[in-house]
Design a protein around this motif. Structure first.
Motif, PDB file in Angstrom:
ATOM      1  N   MET A   1      22.130   2.257 -11.633  1.00 38.31           N
ATOM      2  CA  MET A   1      21.183   2.489 -10.765  1.00 38.31           C
ATOM      3  C   MET A   1      19.854   1.641 -10.529  1.00 38.31           C
ATOM      4  O   MET A   1      19.495   1.184 -11.595  1.00 38.31           O
ATOM      5  CB  MET A   1      20.788   3.855 -10.794  1.00 38.31           C
ATOM      6  CG  MET A   1      21.615   5.236 -10.534  1.00 38.31           C
ATOM      7  SD  MET A   1      20.780   6.477 -10.086  1.00 38.31           S
ATOM      8  CE  MET A   1      20.571   7.195 -12.050  1.00 38.31           C
ATOM      9  N   THR A   2      19.735   1.131  -9.358  1.00 36.86           N
ATOM     10  CA  THR A   2      18.668   0.120  -9.163  1.00 36.86           C
ATOM     11  C   THR A   2      17.711   0.623  -8.009  1.00 36.86           C
ATOM     12  O   THR A   2      16.734   0.116  -7.692  1.00 36.86           O
ATOM     13  CB  THR A   2      19.352  -1.128  -8.619  1.00 36.86           C
ATOM     14  OG1 THR A   2      20.039  -0.912  -7.473  1.00 36.86           O
ATOM     15  CG2 THR A   2      20.211  -2.003  -9.844  1.00 36.86           C
ATOM     16  N   GLU A   3      17.725   1.942  -7.302  1.00 41.33           N
ATOM     17  CA  GLU A   3      17.005   2.331  -6.490  1.00 41.33           C
ATOM     18  C   GLU A   3      15.567   2.555  -7.084  1.00 41.33           C
ATOM     19  O   GLU A   3      15.410   2.894  -8.103  1.00 41.33           O
ATOM     20  CB  GLU A   3      17.276   3.788  -5.954  1.00 41.33           C
ATOM     21  CG  GLU A   3      17.631   4.613  -7.353  1.00 41.33           C
ATOM     22  CD  GLU A   3      17.810   6.329  -6.521  1.00 41.33           C
ATOM     23  OE1 GLU A   3      17.475   6.398  -5.263  1.00 41.33           O
ATOM     24  OE2 GLU A   3      18.333   6.829  -7.331  1.00 41.33           O
ATOM     25  N   THR A   4      14.565   2.035  -6.064  1.00 36.31           N
ATOM     26  CA  THR A   4      13.321   2.517  -6.575  1.00 36.31           C
ATOM     27  C   THR A   4      12.616   3.444  -5.758  1.00 36.31           C
ATOM     28  O   THR A   4      12.731   3.452  -4.526  1.00 36.31           O
ATOM     29  CB  THR A   4      12.242   1.051  -6.446  1.00 36.31           C
ATOM     30  OG1 THR A   4      12.926   0.099  -7.334  1.00 36.31           O
ATOM     31  CG2 THR A   4      10.957   1.272  -6.648  1.00 36.31           C
ATOM     32  N   ILE A   5      12.190   4.475  -6.193  1.00 42.97           N
ATOM     33  CA  ILE A   5      11.690   5.677  -5.505  1.00 42.97           C
ATOM     34  C   ILE A   5      10.202   5.441  -5.377  1.00 42.97           C
ATOM     35  O   ILE A   5       9.329   5.295  -6.466  1.00 42.97           O
ATOM     36  CB  ILE A   5      11.842   7.031  -6.126  1.00 42.97           C
ATOM     37  CG1 ILE A   5      13.318   7.288  -6.275  1.00 42.97           C
ATOM     38  CG2 ILE A   5      11.195   8.088  -5.529  1.00 42.97           C
ATOM     39  CD1 ILE A   5      13.716   8.287  -7.155  1.00 42.97           C
ATOM     40  N   LYS A   6       9.780   5.376  -4.268  1.00 35.93           N
ATOM     41  CA  LYS A   6       8.018   5.123  -3.922  1.00 35.93           C
ATOM     42  C   LYS A   6       7.503   6.431  -3.799  1.00 35.93           C
ATOM     43  O   LYS A   6       8.070   7.374  -3.094  1.00 35.93           O
ATOM     44  CB  LYS A   6       7.888   4.179  -2.984  1.00 35.93           C
ATOM     45  CG  LYS A   6       8.325   2.851  -3.063  1.00 35.93           C
ATOM     46  CD  LYS A   6       7.782   1.788  -1.997  1.00 35.93           C
ATOM     47  CE  LYS A   6       8.399   0.521  -2.705  1.00 35.93           C
ATOM     48  NZ  LYS A   6       7.972  -0.746  -1.903  1.00 35.93           N
ATOM     49  N   THR A   7       6.366   6.638  -4.352  1.00 33.36           N
ATOM     50  CA  THR A   7       5.677   7.954  -4.217  1.00 33.36           C
ATOM     51  C   THR A   7       4.290   7.957  -4.705  1.00 33.36           C
ATOM     52  O   THR A   7       3.797   6.889  -5.159  1.00 33.36           O
ATOM     53  CB  THR A   7       6.626   9.226  -5.267  1.00 33.36           C
ATOM     54  OG1 THR A   7       5.890  10.285  -5.294  1.00 33.36           O
ATOM     55  CG2 THR A   7       6.407   8.564  -6.711  1.00 33.36           C
ATOM     56  N   ASP A   8       3.653   9.113  -4.402  1.00 30.12           N
ATOM     57  CA  ASP A   8       2.117   9.308  -4.630  1.00 30.12           C
ATOM     58  C   ASP A   8       1.878   9.392  -6.020  1.00 30.12           C
ATOM     59  O   ASP A   8       1.322   8.660  -7.071  1.00 30.12           O
ATOM     60  CB  ASP A   8       1.531  10.297  -3.972  1.00 30.12           C
ATOM     61  CG  ASP A   8       1.563   9.988  -2.465  1.00 30.12           C
ATOM     62  OD1 ASP A   8       1.651   9.122  -2.114  1.00 30.12           O
ATOM     63  OD2 ASP A   8       1.621  10.955  -1.648  1.00 30.12           O
ATOM     64  N   VAL A   9       2.581  10.380  -6.722  1.00 35.97           N
ATOM     65  CA  VAL A   9       2.517  10.686  -8.148  1.00 35.97           C
ATOM     66  C   VAL A   9       3.959  10.972  -8.730  1.00 35.97           C
ATOM     67  O   VAL A   9       4.808  11.461  -8.294  1.00 35.97           O
ATOM     68  CB  VAL A   9       1.700  12.040  -8.256  1.00 35.97           C
ATOM     69  CG1 VAL A   9       1.546  12.373  -9.700  1.00 35.97           C
ATOM     70  CG2 VAL A   9       0.134  11.823  -7.504  1.00 35.97           C
ATOM     71  N   VAL A  10       4.080  10.497 -10.054  1.00 37.30           N
ATOM     72  CA  VAL A  10       4.957  10.927 -10.884  1.00 37.30           C
ATOM     73  C   VAL A  10       4.526  11.879 -11.969  1.00 37.30           C
ATOM     74  O   VAL A  10       3.437  11.278 -12.632  1.00 37.30           O
ATOM     75  CB  VAL A  10       5.690   9.605 -11.635  1.00 37.30           C
ATOM     76  CG1 VAL A  10       6.297   9.964 -12.860  1.00 37.30           C
ATOM     77  CG2 VAL A  10       6.604   8.700 -10.614  1.00 37.30           C
TER      78      VAL A  10
END
Lengths: 344, 106
Positions: A1-10
């Motif tokens: 898997m190479t997807e990058t998830i962009k988010t505010d908070v992990v």
């Protein structure tokens, strides 16, 4: 898997404190992704004491560990957080600046996140399989000793020794028996916690001489270069050698701090020091809440973790929405908050 | 108060006062006795408070319940004298109880 998830908070850890942080962040329009090594939410509450009553949650004279988790899951539903179970955060890399933090977070399962803030709500650390305390077992791990079956093919035509008496041990005994060269199940007593139908199926296989059952305990490993040739076992007839080239010990889980130690955070006795205004660590943008943090007067209570999450969320908001005017609002009276909760 | 003696894997012995009604595990933690981790805090859910009860005490303790027996499956080097110390309630009859902690809790 190479997807990058962009988010505010992990949020690292989906225990009660991580779950409630979703709520506090959600009220401030901040979207969270939660990562947990367990296959389900709730952390220790769900894993260690789902049926035990808890008496010190404000407003609940008594609630079970699982009951609390179920309620928290319901409470955060309006914010539809994303859960990533069976994943451990392996690496954390700083991409941004102290003023505008940005991090790259990677899990052992290969998921990558780009996130403005990280909230570490990892409790006592990550639950990891208990390792039998026999010398040099590390040398064999992931070569011929495994704590989980990721690929069944790894065990095809092998002589597999499975140790334990619960559902994992019995299920894998039954699943691997048809493809392995031979399966030997070892347990310390001739009584099993596993589901009775699996125990019966195992006893049938033993009666048909399709597998072996040994009553005993691991005493040592024999082999070379990580390749196992036998396990010595303590039995009622003394120590015997069980020839095998794969070992699967199932002794439950234990909590280990794990890779958090390598994220550049200050640590004090396996805990992460934070300030008590923002619950931020020495790295701006990384927060630590719940049992994993430490500060003068710290109490390891779920209710303290809830409070810490609420305060951390306020600072997270400044990072995520630097230009937004901060207005403090109550869920009882603010239509704006009630809309977010789906009740207005 | 009831006296309990903890012997660690190296043979070092510590005798402490235990409060009746508490557990042997709680007594160990309160007195800083090493060798007992009690990761789950006494919920009988982790087997990291495993001890070996001295031979002459094995019969004098109330028998382990099913849940404790099951949880002992997660401990290592389990012997007939093995118990989980969170499940042993301190009472005056246990005055002089001696337990040994294992080399590792796992």
């Amino acid at each position: 898997m190479t997807e990058t998830i962009k988010t505010d908070v992990v949020i690292v850890g989906a225990g009660p404190v991580g779950l409630f942080a979703v709520f506090e962040l959600g009220l401030l329009d901040i979207k969270s992704h939660l990562i947990d090594i367990l296959p389900k939410p709730g952390g220790q509450c769900a894993e260690l004491y789902p049926e035990k009553p808890i008496y010190d949650i404000p407003g609940f004279p008594m609630v079970t560990g699982q009951g609390l988790v179920d309620n928290l899951m319901k409470q955060i539903e309006p914010f539809s957080p994303s859960f990533h179970y069976n994943e451990m955060v392996e690496a954390l890399e700083v991409l941004g600046t102290p003023e505008a933090p940005l991090f790259r977070v990677r899990t052992d399962g290969g998921i990558t996140f780009e996130t403005k803030c990280v909230v570490v709500a990892a409790g006592g650390g990550s639950f990891q399989p208990k390792r039998p305390p026999v010398p040099s077992i590390e040398d064999y791990e992931n070569k011929s000793v495994f704590y989980a079956v990721r690929k069944m093919e790894e065990f095809r035509d092998r002589t597999v020794l499975i140790v334990g008496g619960g559902d994992s041990a019995l299920d894998w005994t039954l699943n691997l028996a048809p493809i392995a060269k031979r399966v030997v199940l070892m347990h310390r007593r001739d009584e099993f916690r596993a589901a009775p139908h699996s125990v019966n199926a195992m006893r049938d296989l033993v009666a048909q001489k399709k597998m072996d059952l040994v009553i005993g305990q691991i005493a040592g490993l024999k082999g070379d270069n990580g390749q196992l040739s036998a396990v010595s076992a303590k039995t009622n007839d003394g120590v015997i050698d069980i020839a095998c080239d794969r070992l699967l010990p199932f002794f439950g889980l234990t909590m280990k701090l794990g890779p958090i130690a390598d994220w550049g955070l200050n640590l004090h006795e396996q805990l992460v020091p934070v300030d008590t205004e923002k619950f931020e660590t020495n790295v701006p943008g990384i927060f630590a809440i719940g049992d994993i943090n430490t500060y003068p007067g710290k109490l390891k209570l779920i209710l303290s973790g809830f409070h810490e999450g609420a305060l951390a969320a306020q600072k997270v908001q400044r990072y995520v929405y630097p230009d937004k005017k901060v207005i403090f609002q109550y869920t009882t009276s603010s239509t704006n908050l009630q809309k977010k909760l789906g009740v207005a | 108060m009831t006296q309990i003696t903890f012997i660690d894997a190296t043979g070092q012995s510590r005798t402490v006062q235990a409060e009746n009604g508490s557990t042997v595990m709680e007594t160990a933690l309160k007195n800083g006795v090493p060798g007992i981790e009690a990761e789950c805090g006494g919920a009988c859910a982790c087997a990291t408070c495993h001890v070996y009860v001295a031979d002459d005490w094995v019969e004098k303790l109330p028998k382990a319940e099913q849940m404790e027996e099951d949880m002992l499956d997660f401990a290592f080097d389990v012997r007939p004298s093995s118990r989980l110390s969170c499940q042993i309630k301190v009472k005056p009859e246990l005055d002089g109880l001696t337990v040994t902690t294992p080399e590792k809790q796992g």
